[in-house]
Design a protein around this motif. Structure first.
Motif, PDB file in Angstrom:
ATOM      1  N   TYR A   1      47.402  -9.166  40.417  1.00  0.00           N
ATOM      2  CA  TYR A   1      46.086  -8.535  40.290  1.00  0.00           C
ATOM      3  C   TYR A   1      45.227  -8.847  41.515  1.00  0.00           C
ATOM      4  N   LEU A   2      45.281 -10.089  41.985  1.00  0.00           N
ATOM      5  CA  LEU A   2      44.490 -10.460  43.152  1.00  0.00           C
ATOM      6  C   LEU A   2      44.980  -9.745  44.405  1.00  0.00           C
ATOM      7  N   GLN A   3      46.287  -9.687  44.588  1.00  0.00           N
ATOM      8  CA  GLN A   3      46.848  -9.086  45.794  1.00  0.00           C
ATOM      9  C   GLN A   3      46.520  -7.597  45.898  1.00  0.00           C
ATOM     10  N   HIS A   4      46.407  -6.931  44.762  1.00  0.00           N
ATOM     11  CA  HIS A   4      46.211  -5.473  44.786  1.00  0.00           C
ATOM     12  C   HIS A   4      44.763  -5.059  44.525  1.00  0.00           C
ATOM     13  N   ALA A   5      43.842  -6.000  44.590  1.00  0.00           N
ATOM     14  CA  ALA A   5      42.421  -5.654  44.535  1.00  0.00           C
ATOM     15  C   ALA A   5      41.933  -5.312  45.933  1.00  0.00           C
ATOM     16  N   ASP A   6      41.011  -4.377  46.034  1.00  0.00           N
ATOM     17  CA  ASP A   6      40.409  -4.060  47.328  1.00  0.00           C
ATOM     18  C   ASP A   6      39.392  -5.115  47.730  1.00  0.00           C
ATOM     19  N   VAL A   7      38.674  -5.636  46.735  1.00  0.00           N
ATOM     20  CA  VAL A   7      37.715  -6.716  46.977  1.00  0.00           C
ATOM     21  C   VAL A   7      37.704  -7.592  45.741  1.00  0.00           C
ATOM     22  N   LEU A   8      37.622  -8.904  45.956  1.00  0.00           N
ATOM     23  CA  LEU A   8      37.518  -9.857  44.860  1.00  0.00           C
ATOM     24  C   LEU A   8      36.067 -10.290  44.721  1.00  0.00           C
TER      25      LEU A   8
ATOM     26  N   ALA B   1      43.583   3.463  38.781  1.00  0.00           N
ATOM     27  CA  ALA B   1      43.847   4.111  40.070  1.00  0.00           C
ATOM     28  C   ALA B   1      42.603   4.040  40.951  1.00  0.00           C
ATOM     29  N   GLY B   2      42.817   4.065  42.250  1.00  0.00           N
ATOM     30  CA  GLY B   2      41.708   4.046  43.189  1.00  0.00           C
ATOM     31  C   GLY B   2      41.262   2.643  43.513  1.00  0.00           C
ATOM     32  N   PRO B   3      40.202   2.518  44.314  1.00  0.00           N
ATOM     33  CA  PRO B   3      39.712   1.203  44.722  1.00  0.00           C
ATOM     34  C   PRO B   3      39.296   0.342  43.537  1.00  0.00           C
ATOM     35  N   VAL B   4      39.556  -0.955  43.658  1.00  0.00           N
ATOM     36  CA  VAL B   4      39.286  -1.895  42.568  1.00  0.00           C
ATOM     37  C   VAL B   4      38.524  -3.097  43.116  1.00  0.00           C
ATOM     38  N   ALA B   5      37.405  -3.431  42.456  1.00  0.00           N
ATOM     39  CA  ALA B   5      36.711  -4.707  42.675  1.00  0.00           C
ATOM     40  C   ALA B   5      37.061  -5.576  41.479  1.00  0.00           C
ATOM     41  N   LEU B   6      37.648  -6.749  41.732  1.00  0.00           N
ATOM     42  CA  LEU B   6      38.257  -7.501  40.628  1.00  0.00           C
ATOM     43  C   LEU B   6      37.706  -8.912  40.529  1.00  0.00           C
ATOM     44  N   TYR B   7      37.434  -9.322  39.295  1.00  0.00           N
ATOM     45  CA  TYR B   7      37.042 -10.698  38.981  1.00  0.00           C
ATOM     46  C   TYR B   7      38.152 -11.330  38.162  1.00  0.00           C
ATOM     47  N   LEU B   8      38.571 -12.542  38.530  1.00  0.00           N
ATOM     48  CA  LEU B   8      39.559 -13.302  37.765  1.00  0.00           C
ATOM     49  C   LEU B   8      38.900 -14.561  37.236  1.00  0.00           C
ATOM     50  N   GLY B   9      38.915 -14.736  35.924  1.00  0.00           N
ATOM     51  CA  GLY B   9      38.330 -15.940  35.338  1.00  0.00           C
ATOM     52  C   GLY B   9      37.839 -15.660  33.931  1.00  0.00           C
ATOM     53  N   THR B  10      37.384 -16.711  33.265  1.00  0.00           N
ATOM     54  CA  THR B  10      36.867 -16.559  31.908  1.00  0.00           C
ATOM     55  C   THR B  10      35.553 -15.791  31.941  1.00  0.00           C
ATOM     56  N   VAL B  11      35.466 -14.752  31.127  1.00  0.00           N
ATOM     57  CA  VAL B  11      34.268 -13.908  31.064  1.00  0.00           C
ATOM     58  C   VAL B  11      33.352 -14.505  29.996  1.00  0.00           C
ATOM     59  N   HIS B  12      32.520 -15.432  30.418  1.00  0.00           N
ATOM     60  CA  HIS B  12      31.687 -16.220  29.510  1.00  0.00           C
ATOM     61  C   HIS B  12      30.245 -16.176  29.993  1.00  0.00           C
ATOM     62  N   GLY B  13      29.306 -16.174  29.058  1.00  0.00           N
ATOM     63  CA  GLY B  13      27.894 -16.115  29.410  1.00  0.00           C
ATOM     64  C   GLY B  13      27.413 -17.302  30.214  1.00  0.00           C
ATOM     65  N   ASP B  14      28.104 -18.454  30.148  1.00  0.00           N
ATOM     66  CA  ASP B  14      27.738 -19.605  30.972  1.00  0.00           C
ATOM     67  C   ASP B  14      27.972 -19.326  32.453  1.00  0.00           C
ATOM     68  N   ARG B  15      28.884 -18.394  32.765  1.00  0.00           N
ATOM     69  CA  ARG B  15      29.277 -18.170  34.147  1.00  0.00           C
ATOM     70  C   ARG B  15      28.950 -16.755  34.625  1.00  0.00           C
ATOM     71  N   ILE B  16      29.361 -15.763  33.869  1.00  0.00           N
ATOM     72  CA  ILE B  16      29.229 -14.371  34.301  1.00  0.00           C
ATOM     73  C   ILE B  16      27.791 -13.882  34.156  1.00  0.00           C
ATOM     74  N   ASP B  17      27.279 -13.229  35.209  1.00  0.00           N
ATOM     75  CA  ASP B  17      25.978 -12.563  35.145  1.00  0.00           C
ATOM     76  C   ASP B  17      26.235 -11.120  34.745  1.00  0.00           C
TER      77      ASP B  17
END
Length: 379
Positions: A272-279, A204-220
């Protein structure tokens, strides 16, 4: 009838990547096409050493929901580590050739995305397309693995009739070695713009959303942690996608308040993308990520939501007023400023975005050249 063997870096599952999108579009456009999709080999010894349940691959199976009778997949098995079995790659290649033979594929076109199976191009003699989507020579890998990758890529540059790259940076790096064709990524625009209900597992409430593989090569992970702490009670940082982080980084993210939802089916991710406040794109910025053409760039733009990204390839060069590029502490601040409430799917998500159907048409032209023996070859 045209036969095509696709050697992928990803399995054919509910989380679609570039290969699945392109293959599905090619099958829809050409009723005479048959495809054998080769998944990354199972590695039961590595599974046991990593304290995971060992996987033993799977035999030839049909994927009738995409193209009945025309799309099959196989997952071979690597029984021993390469240092103990120097012939492992040749055995994998032979297994793929046997699977193609069982389907009646006598002289198919070969599309290699996984350079680890360069031996298949050598042993089969099939006309070969090398599709480069990541610069693995720039990734943080052990020296032995990097040397093996370099040798495999050199083999493919020598044997492939066509080489395709997905990003301008890859075109710059690899184009000095031989002629390459740039075919970037895309999105199924109409599908992503069809309004969806809010997913029940979004907090519930505002959501900042990341879509993609959560991998150490990419995600900080540090940027994610700082962003979740900065949001506090004002919103939640949500990561949607396969989770490949180590246990320590995962614990730190969860303590900071990050919500990791895991992978979602391709038919569900647009909601998930449509209902995120910020991507968000909290990616590491290095030579490896600079080689990418992130599919999420097209997915994010298709839904018309505000975006905050670190200065990674694709996003830092995008001429889009909805994209904010920020580094370091400024990233978390930009996300906090971008979480209004309530969330509403924007009615004006109509900016032009490349579609997978167009990219498949470009890839089909490359495959026709390959079949006709008019490949580009070395410069």
């Amino acid at each position: 009838m045209t036969d095509l063997v696709v050697v992928s870096l990803e399995r054919w599952d509910d989380v679609w990547r570039r290969n699945q999108h392109l293959v599905a579009q090619l099958l829809r456009a050409d009723p005479g096409l048959r495809v054998l999709f080769v998944e990354p080999p199972a590695d039961p010894v590595h599974d046991l050493r990593s304290r995971r349940r060992p996987q033993f691959g799977h035999r030839l199976r049909e994927l009738p929901e995409i193209a009945a009778g025309r799309l099959h997949a196989v997952r071979p098995v690597k029984w021993m580590p390469r240092r103990l079995d120097p012939g492992a790659d040749h055995r994998l290649a032979r297994a793929v050739m046997r699977a193609a033979s069982r389907l009646g594929m006598r002289h198919p076109l070969l599309w290699i995305n996984d350079p680890g199976l360069a031996s298949l191009a050598e042993l089969s003699g099939w006309p070969t397309l090398y599709d480069i989507t990541d610069d693995w020579l720039a990734a943080d890998r052990p020296d032995a693995e990097r040397r093996r990758t370099a040798a495999n890529e050199a083999t493919l540059f020598r044997l492939a009739g066509e080489v395709v790259v997905c990003s301008p940076e890859l075109a710059r790096r690899k184009g000095d070695l031989r002629r390459v064709e740039l075919i970037p990524n895309a999105v199924d625009v109409a599908d992503y713009r069809r309004p969806r209900p809010r997913p029940a597992d979004l907090p519930a409430g505002p959501v900042a959303l990341y879509l993609g593989t959560v991998h150490g090569d990419r995600i900080d992970a540090r940027v994610c942690e700082a962003t979740a702490l900065a949001l506090g009670t004002r919103g939640t940082l949500v990561l949607v996608g396969p989770n490949l982080l180590d246990a320590e980084r995962l614990r730190r993210l969860e303590r900071a308040g990050v919500r990791l939802l895991g992978p979602r089916r391709r038919d569900d991710v647009a909601g998930y993308l449509q209902h995120a406040d910020v991507l968000v794109v909290p990616h590491v910025v290095d030579a490896f990520t600079d080689s990418l053409d992130p599919i999420k760039l097209y997915e994010y733009r298709a839904v018309g939501r505000p975006v905050v990204s670190t200065p990674v390839a694709g996003f830092r060069d995008a001429n889009d007023p909805l994209i904010t590029v920020a580094a370091g502490a400024a990233f978390a601040d930009a996300v906090v400023r971008s979480v209004p409430s309530p969330t509403r799917f924007p009615d004006d998500a109509d900016a032009p975005v490349p579609d997978w159907a167009d990219r498949a048409s470009e890839m089909a032209a490359v495959l026709r050249r390959l079949a006709a023996g008019h490949g580009g070859g070395a410069p």
